[in-house]
Write a protein that holds these residues in place. Sequence first.
Motif, PDB file in Angstrom:
ATOM      1  N   SER A  52      -3.642  -4.728   4.112  1.00  0.00           N
ATOM      2  CA  SER A  52      -4.044  -3.429   3.574  1.00  0.00           C
ATOM      3  C   SER A  52      -2.898  -2.749   2.835  1.00  0.00           C
ATOM      4  N   PHE A  53      -1.709  -2.899   3.356  1.00  0.00           N
ATOM      5  CA  PHE A  53      -0.535  -2.258   2.768  1.00  0.00           C
ATOM      6  C   PHE A  53      -0.060  -2.966   1.498  1.00  0.00           C
ATOM      7  N   VAL A  54      -0.001  -4.277   1.517  1.00  0.00           N
ATOM      8  CA  VAL A  54       0.627  -5.031   0.428  1.00  0.00           C
ATOM      9  C   VAL A  54      -0.372  -5.530  -0.611  1.00  0.00           C
ATOM     10  N   PHE A  55      -1.558  -5.934  -0.216  1.00  0.00           N
ATOM     11  CA  PHE A  55      -2.448  -6.673  -1.111  1.00  0.00           C
ATOM     12  C   PHE A  55      -3.628  -5.876  -1.666  1.00  0.00           C
ATOM     13  N   TYR A  56      -3.671  -4.576  -1.415  1.00  0.00           N
ATOM     14  CA  TYR A  56      -4.724  -3.744  -1.993  1.00  0.00           C
ATOM     15  C   TYR A  56      -4.096  -2.757  -2.974  1.00  0.00           C
ATOM     16  N   PRO A  57      -4.726  -2.544  -4.106  1.00  0.00           N
ATOM     17  CA  PRO A  57      -4.150  -1.644  -5.119  1.00  0.00           C
ATOM     18  C   PRO A  57      -4.404  -0.173  -4.775  1.00  0.00           C
ATOM     19  N   ILE A  58      -3.681   0.320  -3.785  1.00  0.00           N
ATOM     20  CA  ILE A  58      -3.874   1.704  -3.339  1.00  0.00           C
ATOM     21  C   ILE A  58      -2.652   2.539  -3.707  1.00  0.00           C
ATOM     22  N   LYS A  59      -2.874   3.850  -3.788  1.00  0.00           N
ATOM     23  CA  LYS A  59      -1.805   4.781  -4.153  1.00  0.00           C
ATOM     24  C   LYS A  59      -1.943   6.049  -3.324  1.00  0.00           C
ATOM     25  N   GLY A  60      -0.937   6.896  -3.423  1.00  0.00           N
ATOM     26  CA  GLY A  60      -1.003   8.227  -2.825  1.00  0.00           C
ATOM     27  C   GLY A  60      -1.212   8.211  -1.327  1.00  0.00           C
ATOM     28  N   GLU A  61      -2.151   9.044  -0.878  1.00  0.00           N
ATOM     29  CA  GLU A  61      -2.409   9.177   0.560  1.00  0.00           C
ATOM     30  C   GLU A  61      -2.860   7.864   1.191  1.00  0.00           C
ATOM     31  N   ALA A  62      -3.658   7.099   0.468  1.00  0.00           N
ATOM     32  CA  ALA A  62      -4.144   5.821   1.006  1.00  0.00           C
ATOM     33  C   ALA A  62      -2.984   4.862   1.243  1.00  0.00           C
ATOM     34  N   LEU A  63      -2.026   4.842   0.327  1.00  0.00           N
ATOM     35  CA  LEU A  63      -0.842   3.991   0.486  1.00  0.00           C
ATOM     36  C   LEU A  63      -0.011   4.453   1.674  1.00  0.00           C
ATOM     37  N   GLU A  64       0.185   5.747   1.793  1.00  0.00           N
ATOM     38  CA  GLU A  64       0.968   6.277   2.926  1.00  0.00           C
ATOM     39  C   GLU A  64       0.278   5.980   4.253  1.00  0.00           C
ATOM     40  N   LYS A  65      -1.047   6.085   4.278  1.00  0.00           N
ATOM     41  CA  LYS A  65      -1.804   5.779   5.506  1.00  0.00           C
ATOM     42  C   LYS A  65      -1.675   4.296   5.842  1.00  0.00           C
TER      43      LYS A  65
END
Length: 173
Positions: A52-65
């Motif tokens: 979830s942390f490394v392989f999904y293109p997330i940013k902002g709050e989702a990345l911090e979570k």
Amino acid sequence: GEIHVESFDIMKLLESTFENDPKMLPLDYTKDAARAEKLLGLEKDLQRDWFSFVFYPIKGEALEKARENLVDTLLEVDKALSETPGKWFLVGDEPSIIDLQYIVQMERLIASALYWKGLVIRGKFDYIDQWLKAFEQRPNYIATKSDYYTHVMVIPSQNGPGYSVPEAREVAN
């Protein structure tokens, strides 16, 4: 013959094939068997949070979570290692099949979290560090251990691409 692709299934198959050798997986009716099952569940949680942390293109709050979830799970792994008197997940002088399942994951996790997200894991979790150092004292482990760069270059063919953040650029270069 049968094709086996999951590393844990392959390790169990090898263990059952060489019946006279010391067992690396606890017998079903022992206290260590219950602990082993719990640890394998935690290893799956670790993999989920790492992906979830490394392989999904997330940013902002989702990345911090996602970062927070991974760190929380690493803290659980660290706590699990603190619960035995020795260096390994189960009681004993040698690594068990549980340790072998985790080390493969941890090598790739440590390299990819650093490379793509700038998350330093080594030096942050006391018992995980002791466990890694115990492996690194074993010549048979050192002979097979990969380096960070190789891990991060091979991972995309296995897991898909890692998504980099600006904080990781200095590490990646």
